[in-house]
Design a protein around this motif. Sequence first.
Motif, PDB file in Angstrom:
ATOM      1  N   GLY A 118      50.352  90.160  55.416  1.00  6.34           N
ATOM      2  CA  GLY A 118      50.841  90.060  54.097  1.00  6.34           C
ATOM      3  C   GLY A 118      52.534  89.377  54.225  1.00  6.34           C
ATOM      4  N   ALA A 119      53.097  89.904  55.145  1.00  3.97           N
ATOM      5  CA  ALA A 119      54.460  89.368  55.350  1.00  3.97           C
ATOM      6  C   ALA A 119      54.579  87.873  55.729  1.00  3.97           C
ATOM      7  N   GLY A 120      53.690  87.268  56.594  1.00  5.82           N
ATOM      8  CA  GLY A 120      53.416  86.083  56.992  1.00  5.82           C
ATOM      9  C   GLY A 120      53.112  85.118  55.678  1.00  5.82           C
ATOM     10  N   LEU A 121      52.143  85.775  54.830  1.00 10.71           N
ATOM     11  CA  LEU A 121      51.659  84.926  53.876  1.00 10.71           C
ATOM     12  C   LEU A 121      52.931  84.579  52.644  1.00 10.71           C
ATOM     13  N   SER A 122      53.635  85.772  52.431  1.00  9.85           N
ATOM     14  CA  SER A 122      54.576  85.756  51.335  1.00  9.85           C
ATOM     15  C   SER A 122      55.870  84.790  51.976  1.00  9.85           C
ATOM     16  N   ALA A 123      56.233  84.662  53.331  1.00  8.35           N
ATOM     17  CA  ALA A 123      57.069  83.972  53.857  1.00  8.35           C
ATOM     18  C   ALA A 123      56.888  82.660  53.418  1.00  8.35           C
ATOM     19  N   ALA A 124      55.201  82.159  53.857  1.00  2.00           N
ATOM     20  CA  ALA A 124      54.874  80.878  53.670  1.00  2.00           C
ATOM     21  C   ALA A 124      54.941  80.395  52.382  1.00  2.00           C
ATOM     22  N   HIS A 125      54.622  81.291  51.312  1.00  2.00           N
ATOM     23  CA  HIS A 125      54.795  80.999  49.784  1.00  2.00           C
ATOM     24  C   HIS A 125      56.479  80.661  49.672  1.00  2.00           C
ATOM     25  N   ARG A 126      57.298  81.498  50.255  1.00  2.00           N
ATOM     26  CA  ARG A 126      58.617  81.022  50.021  1.00  2.00           C
ATOM     27  C   ARG A 126      59.135  79.944  50.718  1.00  2.00           C
ATOM     28  N   ILE A 127      58.398  79.461  51.940  1.00  2.00           N
ATOM     29  CA  ILE A 127      58.891  78.286  52.418  1.00  2.00           C
ATOM     30  C   ILE A 127      58.443  77.135  51.644  1.00  2.00           C
ATOM     31  N   ALA A 128      57.175  77.018  51.291  1.00  2.00           N
ATOM     32  CA  ALA A 128      56.805  75.950  50.449  1.00  2.00           C
ATOM     33  C   ALA A 128      57.595  75.841  49.124  1.00  2.00           C
ATOM     34  N   GLU A 129      58.247  76.947  48.468  1.00  2.00           N
ATOM     35  CA  GLU A 129      59.291  76.724  47.312  1.00  2.00           C
ATOM     36  C   GLU A 129      60.491  76.173  47.812  1.00  2.00           C
TER      37      GLU A 129
END
Length: 211
Positions: free
Chosen positions: A174-185
């Motif tokens: 979940g942490a990795g996916l949340s980080a991916a979402h933020r990086i995309a933004e």
Amino acid sequence: SEITEHLGAIGACLHLFGERERPLRERVAMGLIQAEVQRAAWLSQGLAVLTADPAVASDPVDLAVITERVLSALTPEGMLAGVGFDFEDRREGRTLVRGDEQLIALAVAGIVLAVHALVERVEGARVTLTVSHDVARNTTGLDVGQASITLPTAWRAQFFDLSWSDRPGGVRTGAGLSAAHRIAELHGGTLRLEPLPRAGCCLRLSLPAER
């Protein structure tokens, strides 16, 4: 940052051992240790992205090259779990994105690990990765999908929710996916979860292409 540096040092030491001629069993074990060290490094970096405002470089980045690098790190673990990876580059020409190579690599890792976690207990499952370029929108995208299981509605509703503690793969996924979402933004892009036509799902990362 200190944890990340220590993990990098451990990974470098493991590469020294891997360069020697060793029996297959030892090479497989070494690959799994390297994969775990890399996972820990990605988790450390992802938490840093979620708890601070990272500086974002603006360099030409090849999304396909980054994806292949991430897959190389995950191949030993995937083999042990019985999960295969299929990669395809559908771009016409070498379309690049402009951004931070390290952060984008971290986002790709988070996306691949999230999909891998969904199917790692499914015998014969495969994760498909496709890089493509949308000419009309001038975006370059990475689709990471699986067609083995259809997500329950409750899973889809909280897929990007960091507080979803019993997700496949656990909190670190979940942490990795949340980080991916933020990086995309941070790169002016998007990360979406989409269903596949028959079964399964796809995580779609879309980033502005270099003009």
